[in-house]
Design a protein around this motif. Structure first.
Motif, mmCIF file in Angstrom:
data_model
loop_
_atom_site.group_PDB
_atom_site.id
_atom_site.type_symbol
_atom_site.label_atom_id
_atom_site.label_comp_id
_atom_site.label_asym_id
_atom_site.label_seq_id
_atom_site.Cartn_x
_atom_site.Cartn_y
_atom_site.Cartn_z
ATOM 1 N N ALA A 115 -7.400 -10.393 14.274
ATOM 2 C CA ALA A 115 -8.606 -10.983 13.669
ATOM 3 C C ALA A 115 -8.252 -12.195 12.827
ATOM 4 O O ALA A 115 -8.947 -13.224 12.880
ATOM 5 C CB ALA A 115 -9.333 -9.941 12.821
ATOM 6 N N THR A 116 -7.179 -12.107 12.061
ATOM 7 C CA THR A 116 -6.747 -13.241 11.242
ATOM 8 C C THR A 116 -6.356 -14.415 12.125
ATOM 9 O O THR A 116 -6.738 -15.562 11.860
ATOM 10 C CB THR A 116 -5.558 -12.835 10.337
ATOM 11 O OG1 THR A 116 -5.995 -11.796 9.462
ATOM 12 C CG2 THR A 116 -5.061 -14.007 9.519
ATOM 13 N N ASP A 117 -5.600 -14.130 13.179
ATOM 14 C CA ASP A 117 -5.202 -15.194 14.104
ATOM 15 C C ASP A 117 -6.418 -15.829 14.760
ATOM 16 O O ASP A 117 -6.490 -17.054 14.909
ATOM 17 C CB ASP A 117 -4.255 -14.655 15.176
ATOM 18 C CG ASP A 117 -2.893 -14.295 14.622
ATOM 19 O OD1 ASP A 117 -2.561 -14.751 13.499
ATOM 20 O OD2 ASP A 117 -2.151 -13.564 15.312
ATOM 21 N N ASN A 118 -7.384 -15.009 15.151
ATOM 22 C CA ASN A 118 -8.606 -15.539 15.763
ATOM 23 C C ASN A 118 -9.393 -16.395 14.773
ATOM 24 O O ASN A 118 -9.933 -17.444 15.134
ATOM 25 C CB ASN A 118 -9.487 -14.411 16.296
ATOM 26 C CG ASN A 118 -8.944 -13.811 17.557
ATOM 27 O OD1 ASN A 118 -8.149 -14.423 18.265
ATOM 28 N ND2 ASN A 118 -9.362 -12.591 17.854
ATOM 29 N N PHE A 119 -9.460 -15.942 13.523
ATOM 30 C CA PHE A 119 -10.146 -16.729 12.499
ATOM 31 C C PHE A 119 -9.456 -18.078 12.310
ATOM 32 O O PHE A 119 -10.121 -19.120 12.253
ATOM 33 C CB PHE A 119 -10.187 -15.972 11.165
ATOM 34 C CG PHE A 119 -10.790 -16.782 10.051
ATOM 35 C CD1 PHE A 119 -12.167 -16.861 9.918
ATOM 36 C CD2 PHE A 119 -9.986 -17.483 9.168
ATOM 37 C CE1 PHE A 119 -12.729 -17.628 8.910
ATOM 38 C CE2 PHE A 119 -10.540 -18.249 8.164
ATOM 39 C CZ PHE A 119 -11.913 -18.327 8.025
#
Length: 130
Positions: A54-58
Motif C-alpha cells: 500500500a505504501t509503495d502504491n501510494f
C-alpha cells in the motif's frame, strides 16, 4: 513587445523547460520504470506485506500525480514557445488583449491576462461543489 524582452522570456521558458523535463526524467527513472520488488529493494522471493504494498502504491500514485502536473506545465511552456515562433505570444486567448509584461515575467507561459484569469477562477469556484 520589444524584441529584447521577448528574447529574455524565451530564454526563461527554455530554462524552465529543461528543468521540468529533467524532473520528469528523474520521476520516471526512479519511480515509474521500476517493478514493485525493485522499488522496495527486496530481491528475495518472499511476498510483500500488505502495508508495504500500500505504501509503495501510494508513493507511485503520488509520483504519477506530480508527473501529470509537470507534464501539463511542460505542454504550456511548449505552447508559449510555439507562440513566440508564430508571433502571437503575449496575447490573451480569451479577450485578445495584450497580457501585461509584469504578468509574463511572473508566469511566462500565461495564456490569459489578469482579468480573464480572475474571471476563470471565479467561475471555477462557483462551479466546484463545496
Amino acid at each position: 513587445m520589444e524584441k529584447e524582452e521577448l528574447q529574455k522570456l524565451k530564454v526563461q521558458l527554455e530554462a524552465e523547460r529543461v528543468k521540468i523535463a529533467d524532473g520528469l526524467n528523474h520521476i520516471e527513472r526512479d519511480n515509474l520504470n521500476r517493478s514493485q520488488r525493485d522499488a522496495s529493494g527486496d530481491l528475495s522471493g518472499y511476498s510483500f506485506h500488505m502495508a508495504d504494498v500500500a505504501t509503495d502504491n501510494f508513493d507511485r500514485e503520488f509520483s504519477l500525480d506530480i508527473a501529470s502536473g509537470e507534464q501539463t506545465l511542460l505542454n504550456r511552456i511548449d505552447e508559449a514557445l510555439r507562440k513566440i515562433q508564430e508571433g502571437t505570444f503575449g496575447i490573451c486567448e480569451n479577450c485578445q488583449k495584450l497580457i501585461s509584461m509584469k504578468r509574463l515575467k511572473a508566469v511566462p507561459y500565461a495564456r490569459l491576462c489578469i482579468k480573464c484569469k480572475e474571471d476563470e477562477e471565479k467561475n471555477e469556484r462557483r462551479e466546484s461543489p463545496s
